[in-house]
Design an enzyme around this catalytic site. Structure first.
Site, PDB file in Angstrom:
ATOM      1  N   ARG A   1       0.837  -1.208   0.000  1.00 22.25           N
ATOM      2  CA  ARG A   1       0.000   0.000   0.000  1.00 22.25           C
ATOM      3  C   ARG A   1       0.868   1.252   0.000  1.00 22.25           C
ATOM      4  O   ARG A   1       0.548   2.241  -0.675  1.00 22.25           O
ATOM      5  CB  ARG A   1      -0.970   0.002   1.181  1.00 22.25           C
TER       6      ARG A   1
ATOM      7  N   LYS B   1      -2.567   6.651   1.080  1.00 18.37           N
ATOM      8  CA  LYS B   1      -2.520   7.073   2.480  1.00 18.37           C
ATOM      9  C   LYS B   1      -1.465   8.177   2.576  1.00 18.37           C
ATOM     10  O   LYS B   1      -0.281   7.911   2.768  1.00 18.37           O
ATOM     11  CB  LYS B   1      -2.188   5.874   3.367  1.00 18.37           C
TER      12      LYS B   1
ATOM     13  N   GLU C   1     -16.303   6.712   5.636  1.00 21.14           N
ATOM     14  CA  GLU C   1     -15.506   5.999   6.643  1.00 21.14           C
ATOM     15  C   GLU C   1     -15.389   6.888   7.876  1.00 21.14           C
ATOM     16  O   GLU C   1     -15.829   8.034   7.874  1.00 21.14           O
ATOM     17  CB  GLU C   1     -14.116   5.668   6.093  1.00 21.14           C
TER      18      GLU C   1
HETATM   19  N1  PMP Z   1      -9.469   4.971   6.958  1.00 22.04           N
HETATM   20  C1  PMP Z   1      -8.588   5.923   7.305  1.00 22.04           C
HETATM   21  C2  PMP Z   1      -8.871   7.328   6.925  1.00 22.04           C
HETATM   22  C3  PMP Z   1      -7.430   5.581   8.009  1.00 22.04           C
HETATM   23  O1  PMP Z   1      -6.541   6.526   8.361  1.00 22.04           O
HETATM   24  C4  PMP Z   1      -7.200   4.229   8.363  1.00 22.04           C
HETATM   25  C5  PMP Z   1      -5.952   3.818   9.075  1.00 22.04           C
HETATM   26  N2  PMP Z   1      -5.704   4.480  10.254  1.00 22.04           N
HETATM   27  C6  PMP Z   1      -8.169   3.281   8.009  1.00 22.04           C
HETATM   28  C7  PMP Z   1      -9.273   3.683   7.277  1.00 22.04           C
HETATM   29  C8  PMP Z   1      -7.992   1.828   8.357  1.00 22.04           C
HETATM   30  O2  PMP Z   1      -6.943   1.268   7.605  1.00 22.04           O
HETATM   31  P1  PMP Z   1      -6.059   0.092   8.156  1.00 22.04           P
HETATM   32  O3  PMP Z   1      -6.979  -1.041   8.452  1.00 22.04           O
HETATM   33  O4  PMP Z   1      -5.132  -0.213   7.040  1.00 22.04           O
HETATM   34  O5  PMP Z   1      -5.373   0.581   9.386  1.00 22.04           O
END
Ligand code: PMP
Length: 284
Positions: A50, A149, A182
């Site tokens: 990622r 990200k 989200e």
């Molecule tokens: N959405 C956002 C905006 C995030 O910053 C994160 C991670 N902190 C997630 C979803 C969850 O992603 P992950 O399961 O890869 O931690």
């Protein structure tokens, strides 16, 4: 604490970047948040993949190979004796000038912080989180590819402040179409009529590594999963609601804007998924 920065372990006071780094001036860079369970990096390949995709999405050339980055994470874990903890892996755009042009930034920095993590108390996994729906919309997938990200988290921070002001644990963000995207640092799921539902990439979400694993685990448990646009009204009518993320793992949401979801406790499918998730973290 020792921090790994550009291939070297240094004391945290010496782990510095330039004030001219575009990560500081503009939030220009990419990062990962990763868990360490029993001294092992959880879903390491997924996180590195990622990071590479995030860098590509913002045309940030990575000056290190995936192997070098993993070596850096291992070095930071070992130097700090982290057994159960959290890794922050960051790639900055690099040192430039006061203009926006990213192509003049030649000296990007890669650093890794390995530390312990503040977990939600177990009681919260059973009773669930109180969340709100943020007034701040999630920025569109078309503005910054949401699969990336990036270090630019102000959209999320502004929504997080709304949650803090309301005394809530998280804020759920809707996209410009008014559909559920989200939470500020987690993905969202509901359970309705035995089906697990979560918004798709196009809703403007980060494709969470935990989200992907939970979808896989639901499959293994024989629970159907749908990735589709979700109306906020569906949240309130859901049998269960939960968030997923590297830090939160799988955590129930039991009130939204003060209204009770389901029976006000973590639901049975949420708990099964949490249990299955925790089994994976033990099997490293
Ligand atoms: N959405 C956002 C905006 C995030 O910053 C994160 C991670 N902190 C997630 C979803 C969850 O992603 P992950 O399961 O890869 O931690």
């Amino acid at each position: 604490m020792k921090v790994w920065i550009d291939g070297k372990l240094v004391d945290e006071a010496e782990a510095t970047i330039s004030v001219f780094d575009h990560a500081v001036l503009y939030g220009d860079g990419v990062f990962e948040g990763i868990r360490v369970y029993g001294g092992k990096i959880f879903r390491c390949d997924d996180h590195v993949a990622r990071l590479i995709e995030s860098a590509k999405a913002i045309r940030l050339p990575l000056k290190m190979t995936a192997e070098e980055i993993v070596d850096g994470m291992v070095a930071a874990i070992e130097a700090n004796g982290v057994v159960d903890g959290y890794i922050r892996l960051v790639v900055t755009r690099g040192t430039g000038d006061l203009g926006l042009d990213p192509f003049i930034c030649k000296k990007s920095t890669v650093f890794v912080i390995a530390a312990t993590i503040q977990l939600y108390p177990q009681e919260m996994y059973e009773n669930g989180l109180a969340v709100i729906i943020a007034k701040t919309p999630r920025r569109s997938h078309a503005v910054i590819p949401s699969a990336a990200k990036t270090l630019n988290y102000l959209n999320n921070i502004i929504a997080k402040m709304e949650a803090i002001d309301a005394g809530a644990g998280e804020a759920i963000m809707l996209n410009a179409n008014g559909q559920v995207a989200e939470a500020t640092g987690d993905n969202i799921f509901i359970v309705t009529g035995g089906i697990v539902v979560t918004p798709p990439l196009e809703a403007g979400i980060l494709i969470g590594i935990t989200r992907n694993l939970v979808i896989e685990l639901a499959g293994e448990l024989g629970v159907p999963v749908e990735q589709r646009a979700m109306d906020p009204a569906e949240l309130f009518a859901a049998d269960e609601c939960f968030l997923t993320g590297t830090a939160a793992e799988v955590i129930a949401v039991t009130t939204i804007d003060g209204k009770t979801i389901g029976n006000g406790k973590a639901g049975p499918i949420t708990m099964k998924l949490l249990e299955a998730f925790r089994e994976k973290t033990k099997a490293l």
